[in-house]
Design an enzyme around this catalytic site. Sequence first.
Site, mmCIF file in Angstrom:
data_model
loop_
_atom_site.group_PDB
_atom_site.id
_atom_site.type_symbol
_atom_site.label_atom_id
_atom_site.label_comp_id
_atom_site.label_asym_id
_atom_site.label_seq_id
_atom_site.Cartn_x
_atom_site.Cartn_y
_atom_site.Cartn_z
ATOM 1 N N ASP A 291 58.232 38.176 36.180
ATOM 2 C CA ASP A 291 57.014 38.180 35.510
ATOM 3 C C ASP A 291 56.878 39.156 34.472
ATOM 4 O O ASP A 291 55.770 39.067 33.707
ATOM 5 C CB ASP A 291 55.814 38.039 36.778
ATOM 6 N N HIS B 297 58.200 37.162 44.277
ATOM 7 C CA HIS B 297 59.378 36.618 43.797
ATOM 8 C C HIS B 297 60.293 37.053 42.779
ATOM 9 O O HIS B 297 61.375 36.890 42.422
ATOM 10 C CB HIS B 297 59.521 35.043 43.410
HETATM 11 P P1 NAD Z 1 45.267 27.899 45.962
HETATM 12 O O1 NAD Z 1 43.940 27.733 45.327
HETATM 13 O O2 NAD Z 1 46.210 26.292 45.871
HETATM 14 O O3 NAD Z 1 45.353 28.083 47.393
HETATM 15 C C1 NAD Z 1 44.721 29.142 48.021
HETATM 16 C C2 NAD Z 1 44.089 28.722 49.359
HETATM 17 O O4 NAD Z 1 43.163 29.886 49.882
HETATM 18 C C3 NAD Z 1 43.489 27.598 49.664
HETATM 19 O O5 NAD Z 1 43.992 26.582 50.484
HETATM 20 C C4 NAD Z 1 41.879 27.845 49.673
HETATM 21 O O6 NAD Z 1 41.240 27.082 50.473
HETATM 22 C C5 NAD Z 1 42.080 29.256 50.484
HETATM 23 N N1 NAD Z 1 40.914 29.999 50.676
HETATM 24 C C6 NAD Z 1 39.898 30.088 49.577
HETATM 25 N N2 NAD Z 1 39.192 31.257 50.205
HETATM 26 C C7 NAD Z 1 39.454 31.308 51.337
HETATM 27 C C8 NAD Z 1 39.002 32.338 52.334
HETATM 28 N N3 NAD Z 1 37.950 33.069 52.305
HETATM 29 N N4 NAD Z 1 39.597 32.547 53.585
HETATM 30 C C9 NAD Z 1 40.845 31.907 53.762
HETATM 31 N N5 NAD Z 1 41.540 30.981 52.664
HETATM 32 C C10 NAD Z 1 40.756 30.875 51.733
HETATM 33 O O7 NAD Z 1 45.917 28.879 45.337
HETATM 34 P P2 NAD Z 1 47.813 29.300 45.045
HETATM 35 O O8 NAD Z 1 48.134 28.756 43.861
HETATM 36 O O9 NAD Z 1 48.525 28.896 46.400
HETATM 37 O O10 NAD Z 1 47.707 30.782 45.146
HETATM 38 C C11 NAD Z 1 47.068 31.687 46.310
HETATM 39 C C12 NAD Z 1 47.432 33.110 45.986
HETATM 40 O O11 NAD Z 1 48.893 33.397 45.803
HETATM 41 C C13 NAD Z 1 47.040 33.391 44.450
HETATM 42 O O12 NAD Z 1 46.454 34.753 44.445
HETATM 43 C C14 NAD Z 1 48.370 33.287 43.629
HETATM 44 O O13 NAD Z 1 48.344 34.477 42.417
HETATM 45 C C15 NAD Z 1 49.113 33.927 44.636
HETATM 46 N N6 NAD Z 1 50.637 33.800 44.159
HETATM 47 C C16 NAD Z 1 51.631 34.848 44.736
HETATM 48 C C17 NAD Z 1 52.776 34.740 44.660
HETATM 49 C C18 NAD Z 1 53.974 35.987 45.028
HETATM 50 O O14 NAD Z 1 54.957 35.672 44.933
HETATM 51 N N7 NAD Z 1 53.233 36.761 45.496
HETATM 52 C C19 NAD Z 1 53.227 33.376 44.083
HETATM 53 C C20 NAD Z 1 52.466 32.462 43.687
HETATM 54 C C21 NAD Z 1 50.973 32.601 43.950
#
Ligand code: NAD
Length: 464
Positions: free
Chosen positions: A260, A175
């Site tokens: 960021d 984002h």
């Molecule tokens: P979160 O822990 O709330 O959610 C992650 C999900 O992944 C959970 O539902 C968990 O059960 C699932 N998971 C774990 N192991 C897994 C597997 N082996 N297979 C499938 N699913 C699995 O985390 P979050 O805060 O939602 O963040 C998720 C990711 O997204 C992080 O890496 C975070 O840094 C990233 N993120 C990216 C952006 C972006 O703009 N690119 C923005 C926010 C967060």
Amino acid sequence: MSGIKLSIIGAGSAIFSLRLVGDLCKTKGLSGSSVSLMDVDEKRLNSVHHLAKRYADLVGTNLRFEKTTDMKRSIEDADFVINTALIGGHGQLDASRKAGEMHGYARGIDSQEFNMVSDYYTLSNYNQLKHFLEIAHSMEEICPNARLLQAANPVFEGTTLISRYSDLKVIGFCHGHYGVETVAKSLGLDIKKVNWQVAGFNHNIWLTHFLYKDKDAYPLLDQWIEEEARKWKPKDPFDDQMSPAAIDMYKFYGRMPIGDSVRNGSWKYHYHLEAKKKWYGEPWGGADSDLGWAWYQNSLKASTDKSFKLDADKSINLLQEFPPEVMSGEQHIQFIDALINGNQERFVLNIPNKGPIIPGIPEDVVVEVPVIVDQKGIHPEEINPPLPKRIMDMYLTPRRLRMEWALEAFVSGDKRILQEILIRDPRTKSFEQAEAVIEEILALPFNKEMKKHYMSFPRKQKRP
Ligand code: NAD
């Protein structure tokens, strides 16, 4: 077009998944699509599956949904795979951070110069990087023509790793560039009349050109700094786009850091809580302080609780929560629509630096740049004017080297690389300290595989 198959890995990130599902419902050209929701957490998966179906019914679209805990099943026949999974969740990131703090590394060993973001782990995140490759290699086998849309962090290290070690088309999404809107709004500019460009790496992008009604708008920023900057106060820990840190980086590097990138300056802004407060504002000291991150974790928990509540309480109006006329702001579905249906659109994406798009950066490194997407593919814009030499030499080059070191440690399993990175860290006072913290992290129960990987070096093993 009869629709596509989209697989979402880590779909239990319910609010994110619902935003994607909402966008899909609103995109007529993708009607008839099917969505496979995949997560290892069945409770979260069931909840998001119910909600997605309920929302699609309310909007009256003919999307099909399936849920599964099996990644390989989810990606069968997929045209697009979105990976947003976080292996081990925030609990494991916290445990690694604590292990670092026991040995004098405030905010953990993964907080490094030009990358202080508290869930963007590059050194101790073996399980996450390994999962990225597992998805990529499974896709090569099962759906080799599908595109992988990478949202899970670390996007920079992850997309570069995948593009080097697989034949997949991988694109990173973030984002961060929306920070340009905050700059425009702060200066009282109508964003529709702003002509802008950003370039760099994920979480390390800079406003290369910034025009308002065809005139250079940087003097307007200078005026804001002169007259308004001193009155600035953050609304929340993530509200840092116009912070003293951002302004200081702009004054030093000559261009405004966006999104960021502001969190990812040098140690100057991060030595301790007082420094963080000075540069990112009171009371939190930005997102990457103990206070700011606790705030974020509470809001993440609230968002997960909210999705369970939305599922349990059928009287809640989902259309009010996710209005059908408003797109979520996530780029993924519009990107798919542009590629499939030719609805030409501009995005900021993470793609390999082929060309090169940014001269001076190797072509096998992924860069974050503006692109036009249509049915013929992804067309990067020329970066004009180029990034200033100081940004190239003092910011992007050292950040790129840190990415290379982290990937080389991960790929080779040579623990000495991790030690060497820490020797160059200002928090390290002795070699023994660097050795001890790495042993502490390798001893964590969820790092058994990581430990095996790093303990069996040197070995004869093919690289990934
Ligand atoms: P979160 O822990 O709330 O959610 C992650 C999900 O992944 C959970 O539902 C968990 O059960 C699932 N998971 C774990 N192991 C897994 C597997 N082996 N297979 C499938 N699913 C699995 O985390 P979050 O805060 O939602 O963040 C998720 C990711 O997204 C992080 O890496 C975070 O840094 C990233 N993120 C990216 C952006 C972006 O703009 N690119 C923005 C926010 C967060």
